[in-house]
Design a protein around this motif. Structure first.
Motif, PDB file in Angstrom:
ATOM      1  N   LEU A 253      39.778  38.182 105.039  1.00  0.00           N
ATOM      2  CA  LEU A 253      39.541  38.414 103.611  1.00  0.00           C
ATOM      3  C   LEU A 253      40.251  39.679 103.135  1.00  0.00           C
ATOM      4  CD1 LEU A 253      35.763  37.451 103.272  1.00  0.00           C
ATOM      5  CD2 LEU A 253      37.743  36.192 102.362  1.00  0.00           C
TER       6      LEU A 253
ATOM      7  N   TRP B 172      39.018  31.361  97.077  1.00  0.00           N
ATOM      8  CA  TRP B 172      38.115  30.254  97.408  1.00  0.00           C
ATOM      9  C   TRP B 172      38.129  30.093  98.916  1.00  0.00           C
ATOM     10  CZ3 TRP B 172      34.538  27.698  94.753  1.00  0.00           C
ATOM     11  CH2 TRP B 172      34.577  27.760  93.353  1.00  0.00           C
TER      12      TRP B 172
ATOM     13  N   PRO C 216      26.567  29.583 106.339  1.00  0.00           N
ATOM     14  CA  PRO C 216      26.674  30.353 105.096  1.00  0.00           C
ATOM     15  C   PRO C 216      26.336  31.833 105.283  1.00  0.00           C
ATOM     16  CG  PRO C 216      25.563  28.272 104.695  1.00  0.00           C
ATOM     17  CD  PRO C 216      25.740  28.391 106.189  1.00  0.00           C
TER      18      PRO C 216
ATOM     19  N   ILE D 215      29.369  33.925 106.169  1.00  0.00           N
ATOM     20  CA  ILE D 215      30.201  34.251 105.005  1.00  0.00           C
ATOM     21  C   ILE D 215      29.517  35.324 104.170  1.00  0.00           C
ATOM     22  CG2 ILE D 215      31.230  33.354 102.878  1.00  0.00           C
ATOM     23  CD1 ILE D 215      31.463  30.634 104.432  1.00  0.00           C
ATOM     24  N   ALA D 216      28.210  35.165 103.937  1.00  0.00           N
ATOM     25  CA  ALA D 216      27.457  36.131 103.130  1.00  0.00           C
ATOM     26  C   ALA D 216      27.532  37.536 103.724  1.00  0.00           C
ATOM     27  CB  ALA D 216      26.004  35.685 102.992  1.00  0.00           C
TER      28      ALA D 216
ATOM     29  N   VAL E  40      31.445  38.938 103.214  1.00  0.00           N
ATOM     30  CA  VAL E  40      31.949  39.156 101.851  1.00  0.00           C
ATOM     31  C   VAL E  40      31.811  40.608 101.382  1.00  0.00           C
ATOM     32  CG1 VAL E  40      31.570  38.517  99.434  1.00  0.00           C
ATOM     33  CG2 VAL E  40      31.804  36.741 101.175  1.00  0.00           C
TER      34      VAL E  40
ATOM     35  N   GLN F  75      30.385  37.257  96.107  1.00  0.00           N
ATOM     36  CA  GLN F  75      30.308  35.799  96.068  1.00  0.00           C
ATOM     37  C   GLN F  75      29.726  35.395  94.717  1.00  0.00           C
ATOM     38  OE1 GLN F  75      28.578  34.198  99.643  1.00  0.00           O
ATOM     39  NE2 GLN F  75      27.804  32.408  98.567  1.00  0.00           N
ATOM     40  N   THR F  76      30.401  34.456  94.014  1.00  0.00           N
ATOM     41  CA  THR F  76      29.946  34.121  92.666  1.00  0.00           C
ATOM     42  C   THR F  76      29.567  32.666  92.449  1.00  0.00           C
ATOM     43  OG1 THR F  76      32.173  33.674  91.853  1.00  0.00           O
ATOM     44  CG2 THR F  76      31.380  35.944  91.660  1.00  0.00           C
TER      45      THR F  76
ATOM     46  N   ASN G  34      29.470  28.386  94.264  1.00  0.00           N
ATOM     47  CA  ASN G  34      29.708  27.392  95.307  1.00  0.00           C
ATOM     48  C   ASN G  34      30.174  26.110  94.637  1.00  0.00           C
ATOM     49  OD1 ASN G  34      28.737  29.179  97.242  1.00  0.00           O
ATOM     50  ND2 ASN G  34      26.677  28.345  97.165  1.00  0.00           N
TER      51      ASN G  34
ATOM     52  N   ILE H  75      33.456  28.370  98.406  1.00  0.00           N
ATOM     53  CA  ILE H  75      32.719  29.542  97.960  1.00  0.00           C
ATOM     54  C   ILE H  75      33.704  30.460  97.259  1.00  0.00           C
ATOM     55  CG2 ILE H  75      31.364  31.545  98.677  1.00  0.00           C
ATOM     56  CD1 ILE H  75      30.563  29.831 101.160  1.00  0.00           C
ATOM     57  N   LYS H  76      33.422  30.774  95.998  1.00  0.00           N
ATOM     58  CA  LYS H  76      34.314  31.603  95.185  1.00  0.00           C
ATOM     59  C   LYS H  76      33.974  33.076  95.394  1.00  0.00           C
ATOM     60  CE  LYS H  76      35.760  32.263  90.382  1.00  0.00           C
ATOM     61  NZ  LYS H  76      35.501  31.817  88.992  1.00  0.00           N
ATOM     62  N   LEU H  77      35.017  33.850  95.688  1.00  0.00           N
ATOM     63  CA  LEU H  77      34.872  35.292  95.884  1.00  0.00           C
ATOM     64  C   LEU H  77      35.739  36.033  94.875  1.00  0.00           C
ATOM     65  CD1 LEU H  77      35.233  35.459  99.784  1.00  0.00           C
ATOM     66  CD2 LEU H  77      33.161  35.045  98.428  1.00  0.00           C
TER      67      LEU H  77
END
Length: 143
Positions: free
Chosen positions: A76, A90, A104, A107-108, A111, A118-119, A121, A131-133
């Motif tokens: 990332l 994404w 999940p 990822i959480a 981020v 994270q905004t 899904n 998942i949109k970041l």
């Protein structure tokens, strides 16, 4: 006009917020990616997806990510380099029960360490979820 057979593909680009003429970079391509998703995005932007070697400034990074792909935080941080100021990442991961499924919570945890938020899904295909970041905005930037 959208042909009946294209309705699902166009929906993916809409769900991901992909607009015509955006610059989209794809990272983590492998044989298992959803080619319908890729085709829908290329159709929407009117050009090919940029590969991992590109050094252009991009509006969107599509990161195909599987549980065996290494360190998500490092990846990332690497992909934020070419991202435009208001660009998004994404993270596309295999759905539950599919090979390469990513918890999940993994990822959480990654981020915020990577300086992102994270905004959203989204369902991006039969086998992939997104998942949109984004880069977090400071309180001053919102005013």
């Amino acid at each position: 006009m959208v042909a009946a057979g294209d309705a699902g593909k166009v929906g993916v680009a809409d769900r991901l917020g992909i607009e015509p003429d955006m610059v989209v970079q794809e990272i983590g391509w492998d044989e298992d990616v959803d080619d319908d998703v890729r085709a829908a995005i290329e159709e929407r932007i009117g050009s090919d997806l940029l590969d991992e070697e590109s050094d252009e400034v991009v509006d969107v990074v599509l990161l195909w990510w599987r549980d065996s792909d290494g360190d998500l935080v490092d990846t990332l941080m690497d992909v934020t380099g070419p991202l435009a100021e208001d660009g998004v990442i994404w993270v596309l991961t295999p759905k539950t029960g599919r090979p390469g499924y990513v918890e999940p919570s993994d990822i959480a945890e990654a981020v915020p360490t990577a300086g992102l938020a994270q905004t959203l899904n989204a369902n991006v295909g039969d086998d992939w979820a997104g998942i949109k970041l984004v880069s977090p905005k400071s309180a001053k930037a919102k005013r």
